[in-house]
Design a protein around this motif. Structure first.
Motif, PDB file in Angstrom:
ATOM      1  N   GLU A  66      -1.500   1.033  68.040  1.00 41.64           N
ATOM      2  CA  GLU A  66      -0.620   0.351  67.181  1.00 41.64           C
ATOM      3  C   GLU A  66       0.595   1.117  66.798  1.00 41.64           C
ATOM      4  OE1 GLU A  66      -2.984  -1.084  63.867  1.00 41.64           O
ATOM      5  OE2 GLU A  66      -4.117  -2.617  65.351  1.00 41.64           O
ATOM      6  N   ALA A  67       0.296   2.470  66.543  1.00 41.89           N
ATOM      7  CA  ALA A  67       1.504   3.173  66.045  1.00 41.89           C
ATOM      8  C   ALA A  67       2.527   3.694  67.384  1.00 41.89           C
ATOM      9  CB  ALA A  67       0.991   4.436  65.111  1.00 41.89           C
ATOM     10  N   GLY A  68       2.128   3.390  68.399  1.00 42.97           N
ATOM     11  CA  GLY A  68       2.893   3.663  69.468  1.00 42.97           C
ATOM     12  C   GLY A  68       2.939   5.122  69.808  1.00 42.97           C
ATOM     13  N   ALA A  69       1.956   5.858  69.213  1.00 45.57           N
ATOM     14  CA  ALA A  69       1.932   7.391  69.430  1.00 45.57           C
ATOM     15  C   ALA A  69       0.975   7.396  70.816  1.00 45.57           C
ATOM     16  CB  ALA A  69       0.931   7.736  68.270  1.00 45.57           C
ATOM     17  N   ALA A  70       1.167   8.626  71.450  1.00 42.44           N
ATOM     18  CA  ALA A  70       0.268   8.991  72.770  1.00 42.44           C
ATOM     19  C   ALA A  70      -1.053   9.444  72.420  1.00 42.44           C
ATOM     20  CB  ALA A  70       1.101  10.269  73.441  1.00 42.44           C
ATOM     21  N   LEU A  71      -1.937   8.886  73.275  1.00 46.97           N
ATOM     22  CA  LEU A  71      -3.146   8.873  72.928  1.00 46.97           C
ATOM     23  C   LEU A  71      -3.976  10.654  73.018  1.00 46.97           C
ATOM     24  CD1 LEU A  71      -4.651   6.540  75.275  1.00 46.97           C
ATOM     25  CD2 LEU A  71      -4.556   6.266  72.842  1.00 46.97           C
ATOM     26  N   THR A  72      -2.876  11.517  73.466  1.00 43.84           N
ATOM     27  CA  THR A  72      -3.016  12.707  73.680  1.00 43.84           C
ATOM     28  C   THR A  72      -2.162  13.486  72.383  1.00 43.84           C
ATOM     29  OG1 THR A  72      -1.089  12.855  75.076  1.00 43.84           O
ATOM     30  CG2 THR A  72      -3.335  13.112  75.938  1.00 43.84           C
TER      31      THR A  72
ATOM     32  N   ALA B 267      -5.187  12.495  62.273  1.00 41.35           N
ATOM     33  CA  ALA B 267      -4.955  11.930  60.961  1.00 41.35           C
ATOM     34  C   ALA B 267      -5.390  10.492  61.127  1.00 41.35           C
ATOM     35  CB  ALA B 267      -3.200  11.797  60.891  1.00 41.35           C
ATOM     36  N   ALA B 268      -5.344   9.745  62.153  1.00 43.93           N
ATOM     37  CA  ALA B 268      -6.010   8.690  62.266  1.00 43.93           C
ATOM     38  C   ALA B 268      -7.670   8.657  61.952  1.00 43.93           C
ATOM     39  CB  ALA B 268      -5.848   7.958  63.803  1.00 43.93           C
ATOM     40  N   ALA B 269      -7.991   9.658  62.591  1.00 38.03           N
ATOM     41  CA  ALA B 269      -9.572   9.646  62.254  1.00 38.03           C
ATOM     42  C   ALA B 269      -9.991  10.076  60.966  1.00 38.03           C
ATOM     43  CB  ALA B 269     -10.081  10.978  63.234  1.00 38.03           C
ATOM     44  N   MET B 270      -9.101  10.726  60.265  1.00 42.43           N
ATOM     45  CA  MET B 270      -9.399  10.917  58.746  1.00 42.43           C
ATOM     46  C   MET B 270      -8.950   9.828  57.820  1.00 42.43           C
ATOM     47  SD  MET B 270      -8.735  15.028  58.265  1.00 42.43           S
ATOM     48  CE  MET B 270      -7.190  15.251  58.092  1.00 42.43           C
TER      49      MET B 270
ATOM     50  N   VAL C 104      -8.947   9.639  73.520  1.00 44.28           N
ATOM     51  CA  VAL C 104      -8.982  10.537  72.159  1.00 44.28           C
ATOM     52  C   VAL C 104     -10.332  11.210  71.898  1.00 44.28           C
ATOM     53  CG1 VAL C 104      -7.330   9.065  71.366  1.00 44.28           C
ATOM     54  CG2 VAL C 104      -9.355   8.458  70.904  1.00 44.28           C
ATOM     55  N   SER C 105     -11.345  10.517  72.563  1.00 48.66           N
ATOM     56  CA  SER C 105     -12.722  11.074  72.098  1.00 48.66           C
ATOM     57  C   SER C 105     -12.860  12.470  72.771  1.00 48.66           C
ATOM     58  CB  SER C 105     -13.806  10.184  72.175  1.00 48.66           C
ATOM     59  OG  SER C 105     -14.018  10.512  73.700  1.00 48.66           O
ATOM     60  N   ALA C 106     -11.905  12.692  73.509  1.00 50.88           N
ATOM     61  CA  ALA C 106     -12.209  14.291  74.247  1.00 50.88           C
ATOM     62  C   ALA C 106     -11.515  15.513  73.343  1.00 50.88           C
ATOM     63  CB  ALA C 106     -11.731  14.283  75.366  1.00 50.88           C
ATOM     64  N   ILE C 107     -10.783  14.802  72.291  1.00 47.77           N
ATOM     65  CA  ILE C 107      -9.965  15.933  71.523  1.00 47.77           C
ATOM     66  C   ILE C 107     -10.949  16.706  70.659  1.00 47.77           C
ATOM     67  CG2 ILE C 107      -8.069  16.074  69.959  1.00 47.77           C
ATOM     68  CD1 ILE C 107      -6.467  13.755  71.053  1.00 47.77           C
TER      69      ILE C 107
END
Ligand code: C5P
Length: 206
Positions: free
Chosen positions: A44-50, A57-60, A84-87
């Motif tokens: 939604e924010a247009g940010a890269a998944l990596t 920040a999104a997780a928090m 994202v879950s691999a980060i």
């Protein structure tokens, strides 16, 4: 009591988790939805998944009120979730939320990829759900079509296999059967059959 359910994509963990929670009067957390929500926030924010900083920040800032958003169920968000879950830092940011959920009364069922290995290594019962990839792809295709999405079974199968590979081969908390997990093969079972098989395991070991 904590029941940990892990397994690959579309193996039926979510439905099983929900049904078991209902049966025992426990709370249920589908942990995949957490990673899906993080992925969706980035999309939604247009940010890269990596983009690690954006993902952490999104997780928090995760808002459980939004876990019911139907877009989270889509194949594309599931695929983004497995990136994202691999980060490692994203996973770390989500550990406390999951453990707190697991610890509360009267008991909890959590389903995901690393519940029995990382989140709740001391869970009372661990079930590792498996199913033939073709069966999983067929079920997922029917579910997507029921939601009104166009779904090609061969593509769904390819996506499931790609996601499993990514989830099994990541360095942090990979998809893995815990040594003390009980395997439940869902390939030839309908929902009721899967629930009965799981209850049989739980009653034997609790
Ligand atoms: O189970 P579900 O398909 O909703 O999960 C989406 C993705 O989230 C998985 O492919 C996996 O990469 C990630 N996930 C995870 N750990 C969990 C649950 C899900 O890494 N406990």
């Amino acid at each position: 009591m904590i029941i940990a359910i892990d397994g690959p994509a579309a193996s039926g963990k979510g439905t099983l988790g929900k049904r078991l929670a209902h049966h025992y009067g426990f709370r249920h957390l589908d942990t995949g939805v957490i990673y899906r929500a993080v992925a969706q926030a980035l999309l939604e924010a247009g940010a890269a998944l990596t983009d690690e900083a954006a993902a952490v920040a999104a997780a928090m800032e995760l808002d459980p009120e939004k876990f019911g958003n139907p877009v989270l169920k889509t194949q594309s968000v599931g695929d983004a979730a497995s990136v994202v879950s691999a980060i490692p830092e994203v996973r770390k940011a989500l550990v406390d939320f999951q453990r707190q959920f697991a610890a509360g009364p009267p008991g909890a069922v959590l389903d995901g990829r690393d519940i029995g290995t990382v989140i709740c290594p001391d869970a009372d019962v661990k079930i590792f759900v498996v199913a033939d990839p073709k069966v999983r792809a067929h079920r997922r295709t029917l579910e997507a079509r029921a939601r009104g999405e166009a779904a090609d079974e061969a593509l769904v199968l390819a996506d499931i296999l790609k996601r499993d590979e990514r989830d099994k081969n990541r360095a942090t908390a990979p998809l893995r059967q815990a040594d003390d997990a009980h395997v439940l093969d869902n390939s030839r079972l309908d929902i009721e059959g899967g629930v009965r098989a799981a209850i049989a395991i739980i009653e034997r070991v609790r």
